[in-house]
Design an enzyme around this catalytic site. Structure first.
Site, short mmCIF file in Angstrom:
data_model
loop_
_atom_site.label_atom_id
_atom_site.label_comp_id
_atom_site.label_asym_id
_atom_site.label_seq_id
_atom_site.Cartn_x
_atom_site.Cartn_y
_atom_site.Cartn_z
N ASP A 236 -4.00 -5.31 -7.38
CA ASP A 236 -4.68 -5.77 -6.17
C ASP A 236 -3.71 -6.68 -5.40
O ASP A 236 -2.93 -7.41 -6.03
CB ASP A 236 -5.93 -6.55 -6.57
N CYS B 288 -2.89 4.63 10.66
CA CYS B 288 -2.89 5.96 11.29
C CYS B 288 -4.25 6.18 11.95
O CYS B 288 -4.85 7.24 11.83
CB CYS B 288 -2.55 7.05 10.29
N CYS C 158 0.88 -1.19 0.00
CA CYS C 158 0.00 0.00 0.00
C CYS C 158 0.91 1.23 0.00
O CYS C 158 1.08 1.87 1.03
CB CYS C 158 -0.87 0.02 1.25
N ALA C 159 1.49 1.56 -1.13
CA ALA C 159 2.68 2.43 -1.10
C ALA C 159 2.43 3.93 -1.26
O ALA C 159 3.25 4.72 -0.80
CB ALA C 159 3.67 1.98 -2.17
N ASP D 39 0.99 -0.71 5.14
CA ASP D 39 0.58 0.53 5.81
C ASP D 39 -0.86 0.74 5.35
O ASP D 39 -1.12 1.38 4.34
CB ASP D 39 1.51 1.65 5.36
N PRO E 258 1.44 7.77 -0.78
CA PRO E 258 2.31 8.50 -1.71
C PRO E 258 3.80 8.16 -1.60
O PRO E 258 4.59 8.77 -2.31
CB PRO E 258 2.08 9.96 -1.32
N GLY E 259 4.19 7.22 -0.72
CA GLY E 259 5.56 6.73 -0.82
C GLY E 259 6.42 6.82 0.43
O GLY E 259 7.56 6.34 0.42
N GLY E 260 5.91 7.42 1.50
CA GLY E 260 6.74 7.64 2.69
C GLY E 260 7.40 6.38 3.25
O GLY E 260 8.61 6.34 3.50
N LYS E 261 6.60 5.32 3.43
CA LYS E 261 7.16 4.10 4.05
C LYS E 261 8.14 3.41 3.09
O LYS E 261 9.15 2.86 3.51
CB LYS E 261 6.04 3.13 4.43
N1 SAM Z 1 2.40 3.79 2.84
C1 SAM Z 1 1.99 5.08 2.32
C2 SAM Z 1 2.99 6.11 2.71
O1 SAM Z 1 3.72 5.92 3.69
O2 SAM Z 1 3.07 7.14 2.03
C3 SAM Z 1 0.58 5.43 2.78
C4 SAM Z 1 -0.42 4.36 2.50
S1 SAM Z 1 -2.07 4.82 2.82
C5 SAM Z 1 -2.16 4.76 4.53
C6 SAM Z 1 -2.94 3.38 2.31
C7 SAM Z 1 -2.89 3.12 0.83
O3 SAM Z 1 -3.59 1.88 0.57
C8 SAM Z 1 -3.54 4.17 -0.02
O4 SAM Z 1 -2.66 4.65 -0.98
C9 SAM Z 1 -4.72 3.45 -0.68
O5 SAM Z 1 -4.96 3.86 -1.98
C10 SAM Z 1 -4.27 2.01 -0.65
N2 SAM Z 1 -5.40 1.04 -0.72
C11 SAM Z 1 -6.72 1.30 -0.68
N3 SAM Z 1 -7.43 0.17 -0.81
C12 SAM Z 1 -6.54 -0.84 -0.93
C13 SAM Z 1 -6.66 -2.24 -1.12
N4 SAM Z 1 -7.84 -2.84 -1.17
N5 SAM Z 1 -5.52 -2.95 -1.23
C14 SAM Z 1 -4.31 -2.35 -1.15
N6 SAM Z 1 -4.13 -1.03 -0.97
C15 SAM Z 1 -5.24 -0.27 -0.87
#
Ligand code: SAM
Length: 291
Positions: free
Chosen positions: A154, A225, A105-106, A172, A108-111
């Site tokens: 997915d 979060c 779940c990357a 994340d 916008p990229g922080g982790k």
């Molecule tokens: N890790 C990111 C960072 O540090 O910048 C932030 C991730 S954010 C909390 C969660 C991410 O999961 C979002 O970008 C969202 O689009 C994505 N997401 C939403 N539904 C999802 C799914 N069913 N499977 C995987 N990722 C999903």
């Protein structure tokens, strides 16, 4: 908005319910920090004393600093993130370097950028299932000079493609985002049980696929979060019941934040703790040899 559900959560879970609700109400808990990507750059910002879990490549910004506006930002010298995200990602510090890291779940990229800096992976795969979030992700990775493959898949498809390959997997997870309130952002319904339960179900689906990515002995970092127990401790309890071969790791650097709401190690940050808007993290490991 502080409603009856937020109050109920506060009474049940928060170490200091009044301070927690006041932090939500004030919306001023964001604590910007910068993750330095290169050695040798000048560090022009005034920084706060580091937290015990904070790696030396992160600086928490003193009040008044605006790192997002500095020329070094555009040059990719650092990435800006809330200190709570650092708390979560710091669970990676000390893990073996040089392997294959998959961020499920990357965007916008922080982790992913943190993992690149902390783990110097041989291969980094940054996945984002929502197509329109891929642009910001690739933009940030490029600006920061992070060598990564990106995917828009997915988690089930990702698990088919990369089954058993990852030394480290990051989830994340998309969540109810209750901590957005502590950052002064609107998030109606963040505490509503229907929303929380639907997020928890999605988190379980993502995790069940993500486990398939793990190589023997690989590590899985789960973070959110949000403050809801259903999306944090309960999700990890579910995961351990479904995959009893996984073990949950102690994080000595995070010990002061160990959650009292689980009988296994996992860690919570509250928005009144002074380290950003808050979040949750747990680190798990797959067995060295397949069960
Ligand atoms: N890790 C990111 C960072 O540090 O910048 C932030 C991730 S954010 C909390 C969660 C991410 O999961 C979002 O970008 C969202 O689009 C994505 N997401 C939403 N539904 C999802 C799914 N069913 N499977 C995987 N990722 C999903």
């Amino acid at each position: 908005m502080i409603n009856k559900y937020a109050r109920k959560l506060a009474a049940k879970l928060a170490p200091d319910p009044e301070a927690f609700l006041a932090a939500l109400e004030a919306g001023k808990s964001a604590q910007p920090s910068v993750l330095w990507l290169r050695d040798g750059d000048e560090h022009p910002f005034a920084a706060l004393p580091p937290a015990p879990w904070q790696p030396d490549f992160v600086e928490a910004m003193a009040q008044g600093e605006r790192p997002g506006r500095h020329a070094l930002h555009n040059e990719g010298a650092y990435y800006c993130l809330d200190l709570s995200s650092v708390f979560e990602a710091s669970a990676l510090c000390g893990l073996p370097t040089g392997g294959t890291v998959v961020d499920v779940c990357a965007a916008p990229g922080g982790k992913a950028i943190f993992a690149y800096r902390a783990l110097a992976p041989q291969r980094l795969i940054a996945n984002e299932v929502i197509g329109k979030r891929l642009g910001p992700l690739t933009g940030n990775l490029r600006r920061c000079g992070v060598a990564a493959e990106t995917r828009c898949a997915d988690p089930s498809k990702l698990a088919e493609e990369l089954s058993g390959l990852a030394s480290v997997v990051l989830v994340d997870a998309p969540c109810s985002g209750q901590s957005l309130l502590a950052r002064g952002q609107d998030n109606p319904g963040a505490f509503h049980p229907v929303n929380v339960n639907s997020c928890a179900n999605r988190q379980k689906r993502i995790l069940a696929e993500s486990v398939r990515l793990l190589a023997p002995g690989g590590f899985l970092l789960y973070s959110t979060c949000t403050y809801a127990r259903e999306e944090n401790e309960d999700v990890i309890a579910w995961l351990l019941a479904r995959f009893p071969e996984l073990t949950v790791q102690e994080l000595p650097t995070h010990a002061a934040h160990r959650s009292p709401h689980a009988d296994f190690p996992c860690y919570r940050l509250w928005p009144d703790a002074g380290y950003g808007a808050g979040g949750f993290v747990a680190l798990l490991q797959s067995p060295i040899s397949a069960p």
